[in-house]
Design an enzyme around this catalytic site. Structure first.
Site, PDB file in Angstrom:
ATOM      1  N   CYS A  69      23.235  20.847   1.327  1.00 35.89           N
ATOM      2  CA  CYS A  69      23.600  20.084   2.534  1.00 35.89           C
ATOM      3  C   CYS A  69      22.395  19.725   3.398  1.00 35.89           C
ATOM      4  CB  CYS A  69      24.632  20.845   3.352  1.00 35.89           C
ATOM      5  SG  CYS A  69      26.144  21.164   2.435  1.00 35.89           S
TER       6      CYS A  69
ATOM      7  N   HIS B 205      24.549  18.443  10.826  1.00 38.61           N
ATOM      8  CA  HIS B 205      25.293  18.447   9.556  1.00 38.61           C
ATOM      9  C   HIS B 205      26.754  18.795   9.868  1.00 38.61           C
ATOM     10  CE1 HIS B 205      26.775  19.156   5.663  1.00 38.61           C
ATOM     11  NE2 HIS B 205      26.802  20.475   5.772  1.00 38.61           N
TER      12      HIS B 205
ATOM     13  N   ASN C 279      33.052  17.753   4.946  1.00 38.30           N
ATOM     14  CA  ASN C 279      31.630  18.040   4.721  1.00 38.30           C
ATOM     15  C   ASN C 279      31.153  17.213   3.526  1.00 38.30           C
ATOM     16  OD1 ASN C 279      29.156  19.108   4.004  1.00 38.30           O
ATOM     17  ND2 ASN C 279      29.796  21.256   4.158  1.00 38.30           N
TER      18      ASN C 279
HETATM   19  N1  COA Z   1      44.343  27.613   4.204  1.00 40.35           N
HETATM   20  C1  COA Z   1      44.924  28.693   4.691  1.00 40.35           C
HETATM   21  N2  COA Z   1      44.316  29.896   4.738  1.00 40.35           N
HETATM   22  C2  COA Z   1      43.056  29.956   4.292  1.00 40.35           C
HETATM   23  C3  COA Z   1      42.385  28.844   3.767  1.00 40.35           C
HETATM   24  C4  COA Z   1      43.079  27.627   3.736  1.00 40.35           C
HETATM   25  N3  COA Z   1      42.527  26.497   3.270  1.00 40.35           N
HETATM   26  N4  COA Z   1      41.142  29.218   3.401  1.00 40.35           N
HETATM   27  C5  COA Z   1      41.019  30.517   3.684  1.00 40.35           C
HETATM   28  N5  COA Z   1      42.198  30.986   4.199  1.00 40.35           N
HETATM   29  C6  COA Z   1      42.511  32.338   4.638  1.00 40.35           C
HETATM   30  C7  COA Z   1      41.680  33.370   3.926  1.00 40.35           C
HETATM   31  O1  COA Z   1      42.235  33.671   2.660  1.00 40.35           O
HETATM   32  C8  COA Z   1      41.768  34.519   4.899  1.00 40.35           C
HETATM   33  O2  COA Z   1      43.006  35.173   4.710  1.00 40.35           O
HETATM   34  P1  COA Z   1      43.077  36.779   4.781  1.00 40.35           P
HETATM   35  O3  COA Z   1      42.642  37.133   6.172  1.00 40.35           O
HETATM   36  O4  COA Z   1      44.523  37.042   4.509  1.00 40.35           O
HETATM   37  O5  COA Z   1      42.149  37.271   3.724  1.00 40.35           O
HETATM   38  C9  COA Z   1      41.793  33.847   6.264  1.00 40.35           C
HETATM   39  O6  COA Z   1      42.176  32.480   6.003  1.00 40.35           O
HETATM   40  C10 COA Z   1      40.465  33.874   6.967  1.00 40.35           C
HETATM   41  O7  COA Z   1      39.457  33.541   6.025  1.00 40.35           O
HETATM   42  P2  COA Z   1      37.940  33.425   6.447  1.00 40.35           P
HETATM   43  O8  COA Z   1      37.132  32.971   5.279  1.00 40.35           O
HETATM   44  O9  COA Z   1      37.505  34.667   7.164  1.00 40.35           O
HETATM   45  O10 COA Z   1      38.073  32.249   7.515  1.00 40.35           O
HETATM   46  P3  COA Z   1      36.984  31.621   8.429  1.00 40.35           P
HETATM   47  O11 COA Z   1      37.451  31.675   9.805  1.00 40.35           O
HETATM   48  O12 COA Z   1      35.618  32.131   8.128  1.00 40.35           O
HETATM   49  O13 COA Z   1      37.021  30.090   7.969  1.00 40.35           O
HETATM   50  C11 COA Z   1      35.725  28.618   6.589  1.00 40.35           C
HETATM   51  C12 COA Z   1      36.727  29.767   6.636  1.00 40.35           C
HETATM   52  C13 COA Z   1      35.350  28.325   5.161  1.00 40.35           C
HETATM   53  C14 COA Z   1      36.356  27.389   7.229  1.00 40.35           C
HETATM   54  C15 COA Z   1      34.468  29.026   7.395  1.00 40.35           C
HETATM   55  O14 COA Z   1      34.058  30.299   6.992  1.00 40.35           O
HETATM   56  C16 COA Z   1      33.329  28.096   7.241  1.00 40.35           C
HETATM   57  O15 COA Z   1      33.378  26.971   7.699  1.00 40.35           O
HETATM   58  N6  COA Z   1      32.208  28.562   6.611  1.00 40.35           N
HETATM   59  C17 COA Z   1      30.990  27.859   6.486  1.00 40.35           C
HETATM   60  C18 COA Z   1      31.171  26.615   5.725  1.00 40.35           C
HETATM   61  C19 COA Z   1      29.881  25.976   5.553  1.00 40.35           C
HETATM   62  O16 COA Z   1      29.159  25.869   6.488  1.00 40.35           O
HETATM   63  N7  COA Z   1      29.623  25.555   4.345  1.00 40.35           N
HETATM   64  C20 COA Z   1      28.546  24.809   3.929  1.00 40.35           C
HETATM   65  C21 COA Z   1      27.311  25.050   4.633  1.00 40.35           C
HETATM   66  S1  COA Z   1      26.561  23.566   4.564  1.00 40.35           S
END
Ligand code: COA
Length: 325
Positions: A112, A252, A282
C-alpha cells in the site's frame, strides 16, 4: 531541480460491489463494515482487466492534464503488489500500451506504500537531472488476491489506478521531501505468500489458497497509526512547517478509524484529511493518487498549497511526501 506535479489522473472500474452484496457472500453486516472501516462500496475489475489496463486510462488522464503526450515520457514507475505478471513488469505493459517509446519502465513493490516509494524514486531521478519527467502510477487489482470466503479481509479492498505526471520545476515548489521506511520483521502481519519461490505454484499451494492475501488486521491497525503519524511528522519537521501550514493531507485509505486516529494524534483537524474510502475501499498503492486527483478536481487544494501524502502498507513499509502544488 525539484519535481512538479504537472498532471494527475485516475481510473476506477465500473463494477460496484456494495456491502449488501458482500452480506450475501460472507457472514458480515453492512453496519459492521461501515462502523469498523468506513467502507460503503468498492469497485471491482472485470476478470479480463489487469493492473496495466487500469493504469493506462489513469496515466493518459495525467498526461492530458499536463499537456504532454506519451512520446514525451522518460520514466514510468508503477507501484503495484498485484502486477499483471511476475514479469515483465506492469510498467513495461503500460509503456507499450500507451506508446511511451522513449521511457524506461519498472515496478516498485511496497504494497500500500507503493505509490509513495515510486514517487520518492522518480523524484530522485528528476532532481538529480537524469530524467526531465516521470509518470508515477499506483495500480492494483486486489480482487485477484482476495479470499472471497474470508470476511476479515474481503470487505476491505477494492481495485483502481491513479497517476501523476512529474516534470522538472523550480526550487521552492513541487516535491519538497519524501521519507520512506521499511520493517521486514513484521512481514507476516500482511502478505500474499504464494506464487513466489517460497510457496511455489503447486496444486497444494493453490488448494491451501496461499496466493491469497492474509492479514492480522488488529496488529496491522495499531502499527499503521503509529507509523503514519511518525512519517507525517518527519515530513513537517524536515521542512520546518507545522500542521497549520498544511492545506490538505491525502492519507492512504485503509480504514476510516486509522485516518481519524492519525489526525487526532497529529493534533490536526479531520477536515484537512481527504477521505474517499467509503466509495472505493482500500485500493492499496492506487489509493493516494486516486484521492489526490479527486481532491484537486474538487478544489480541495490548488496551486501553491502544501499537500502532505502519507502511506502505510505490507512489508511493513510506510512513508510520506510533502508537496507544494
Ligand atoms: N464482519 C463481521 N465481523 C467481522 C468481520 C466482518 N467483515 N471481520 C472481522 N469480524 C469480527 C472478528 O471475527 C472479531 O470477532 P470475535 O471478536 O468474535 O473474534 C471481531 O469482528 C473483531 O475483530 P478485529 O479484527 O479485532 O476487529 P478490528 O476492530 O481490528 O477491525 C479491521 C478489523 C480489519 C477492520 C481492522 O483491524 C483494520 O482495519 N486493520 C488494518 C487494516 C489495514 O490497515 N490494512 C492494510 C494496511 S495498508
Amino acid at each position: 531541480m525539484p519535481s512538479l506535479i504537472s498532471g494527475t489522473g485516475r481510473y476506477l472500474p465500473e463494477k460496484v460491489v456494495t456491502n449488501a452484496d458482500l452480506e450475501k457472500v460472507v457472514e458480515t453486516s453492512s453496519q459492521w463494515i461501515v462502523e469498523r472501516t468506513g467502507i460503503l462500496e468498492r469497485r471491482i475489475a472485470d476478470e479480463n482487466q489487469s493492473a496495466s489496463d487500469l493504469a493506462v486510462p489513469a496515466a493518459l488522464a495525467a498526461l492530458e492534464k499536463a499537456g504532454a503526450i506519451p512520446e514525451d515520457v522518460e520514466l514510468i514507475i508503477v507501484g503495484t503488489s498485484t502486477p499483471d505478471m511476475l514479469f515483465p513488469s506492469t510498467a513495461c505493459f503500460v509503456q507499450s500500451k500507451i506508446g511511451a517509446v522513449k521511457a524506461v519502465a519498472f515496478d516498485q513493490l511496497a504494497a500500500c506504500s507503493g505509490f509513495i516509494f515510486a514517487l520518492a524514486t522518480a523524484d530522485r531521478f528528476i532532481s538529480s537531472g537524469v530524467y526531465k519527467n516521470a509518470l508515477v502510477i499506483g495500480a492494483e487489482v486486489y480482487s485477484s488476491i482476495i479470499d472471497w470466503t474470508d470476511r476479515t479481509t474481503c470487505v476491505l479492498f477494492g481495485d483502481g489506478a491513479g497517476a501523476v505526471f512529474l516534470t522538472a520545476g523550480e526550487s521552492g515548489s513541487g516535491v519538497l521531501s519524501t521519507h520512506i521506511y521499511s520493517d521486514g520483521s513484521k512481514s507476516d502481519y500482511l502478505s500474499a505468500p504464494g506464487g513466489g519461490s517460497v510457496h511455489r505454484f503447486t496444486a497444494d499451494m493453490i488448494e491451501q489458497k496461499k496466493y491469497k492475501l492474509v492479514m492480522h488486521g488488529n496488529r496491522t491497525f495499531k502499527v499503521a497509526i503509529k507509523m503514519m503519524k511518525e512519517a507525517a511528522e518527519a515530513a513537517m519537521n524536515h521542512n520546518g512547517v507545522t500542521p497549520s501550514d498544511i492545506k490538505l493531507v491525502v492519507p492512504h485509505q485503509a480504514n476510516k478509524r486509522i485516518i481519524d486516529m492519525v489526525a487526532k494524534q497529529l493534533g490536526m483537524d479531520r477536515s484537512v484529511f481527504y477521505m474517499n474510502i467509503g466509495h472505493y475501499g482500500n485500493t492499496a498503492a492506487a489509493s493516494i493518487p486516486i484521492a489526490l486527483d479527486e481532491a484537486i478536481e474538487q478544489g480541495r487544494a490548488g496551486k501553491g498549497d502544501l499537500v502532505l501524502l502519507v502511506a502505510f502498507g505490507g512489508g511493513f513499509t510506510w512513508g510520506s511526501a510533502l508537496i507544494r502544488l
